[in-house]
Design an enzyme around this catalytic site. Structure first.
Site, PDB file in Angstrom:
ATOM      1  CE  LYS A  65       0.881   1.453   4.345  1.00  0.00           C
ATOM      2  NZ  LYS A  65       1.631   2.640   4.683  1.00  0.00           N
TER       3      LYS A  65
ATOM      4  CG  ASP B 198      -0.907  -0.071   7.802  1.00  0.00           C
ATOM      5  OD1 ASP B 198      -1.740   0.848   7.934  1.00  0.00           O
ATOM      6  OD2 ASP B 198       0.320   0.126   7.822  1.00  0.00           O
TER       7      ASP B 198
END
Ligand code: ATP
Length: 316
Positions: free
Chosen positions: A21, A151
């Site tokens: 990401k 996350d």
């Protein structure tokens, strides 16, 4: 708890791939009493993938092996997030008698601010749920993911999403078109807690405001405005710890990138470019810098953790 859990060690491994990401915007509020910084962030999953294969074992051990150029930087014990994901899934949903061999082919930079460990945890949750034939739905995986790390929930869903709280309360964002990115990795990682500490020492000047202009630009596919709205409240702290990264950011934009920023807590830097050809030009310029270890030209957004083709057929 559902317990259809398969135990046959001869079942073929379940293969999953899971993306890295980037935070297009990372707004960080002041340190709270709970010891966490409240965030407002826009995540984008980008085309750098770890691949995870999980196979049954005849005993209750969880074993990790890691392959790839940075494999020696990844722990193989219970501190590996993939280990913790398998253990959590087993303890909550499967049964203490089950074990797993987890093989990680690592391509996401380690300690690079791209949430590689979280990606491996997300991939392992998905793979274990299939391997052990569990009744876990997307919400269950999200909940387990949030327990493992802030996350992890995004790594499960991918695409583009607004994350609030610790980054784990997600809302999908519509993003039109494809983004072309160049990532420059560094030889040495940066510790996320250390970057947050420096952020606090520097006065914690940020704010967890929802970046509405960025979200509007993503939805309309206006790439120049997206470039103008990219931002990272941790960037000053990362640059303070790694001043050499400023030269990387400068070189990327000079070579033609629309914008550049530090990815998450760094030290990976990310450059948005108008097309793949410009991406190759920017990548070439960045590779000439001594502080750049490697470059990747990739696209986003991409999906989150996914079973690889063949996994399901092989198990039917
Ligand atoms: P963060 O998600 O905290 O921003 P990051 O993306 O910068 O982290 P990671 O690649 O997730 O960095 O690794 C951070 C540290 O976590 C590593 O230095 C390593 O010791 C440990 N770690 C645990 N599990 C893993 C894993 N599966 N892959 C990589 N690192 C892991």
């Amino acid at each position: 708890m559902a317990s259809n859990a398969r135990t046959t060690p001869e079942a073929p491994p379940v293969m999953v791939r899971v993306a890295a990401k980037l935070n297009l915007a990372l707004g960080v509020g002041p340190l709270g009493e709970d010891g966490y910084h409240p965030l407002a962030t826009v995540f984008e999953a980008v085309g750098i993938y770890d691949q995870i294969a999980v196979a049954s074992r005849s005993d209750e051990e969880i074993r990790i092996t890691v392959e790839g150029p940075q494999a020696d930087l990844v722990p193989l014990d219970s501190s590996n997030l993939a280990y913790r994901a398998a253990e959590l899934m087993r303890d909550r949903w499967a049964g203490a008698h089950l074990g797993a061999d987890i093989r990680i082919e690592k391509s996401i930079p380690v300690a690079g601010g791209m949430a590689g460990g979280s990606a491996d945890a997300a991939g392992t949750l998905l793979a274990c749920s299939v391997l052990w034939d569990l009744d876990t739905g997307p919400d269950d995986l999200q909940q387990l993911g949030a327990e493992l790390g802030s996350d992890v929930p995004f790594a499960l869903v991918g695409g583009v999403a607004l994350g609030r709280g610790r980054g784990d309360r997600l809302v999908p964002v519509i993003s039109r078109g494809t983004h072309h990115w160049v990532f420059a990795t560094s030889c040495q990682g940066l510790s996320t807690p250390q970057v947050y500490r420096r952020f606090d020492e520097l006065g914690g000047a940020g704010g967890n405001w929802v970046p509405t202009a960025l979200i509007a630009a993503l939805t309309s596919g206006d790439i120049d405005t997206v470039a103008g709205c990219l931002g990272n409240d941790l960037q000053d702290a990362a640059l303070d710890l790694r001043p050499d990264l400023a030269g990387v950011l400068e070189a990327g934009t000079e070579a033609g990138a629309l914008a550049g920023l530090v990815s998450g807590s760094g030290p990976t830097t990310a450059f948005l470019v108008s097309d793949e050809a410009t991406g190759r030009t920017v990548a070439k310029a960045l590779l000439e810098l001594s502080q750049v270890h490697d470059v990747r030209v990739v696209r986003g957004p991409v999906p989150g953790a996914q079973l690889l083709p063949g996994t399901l057929q092989a198990r039917m």
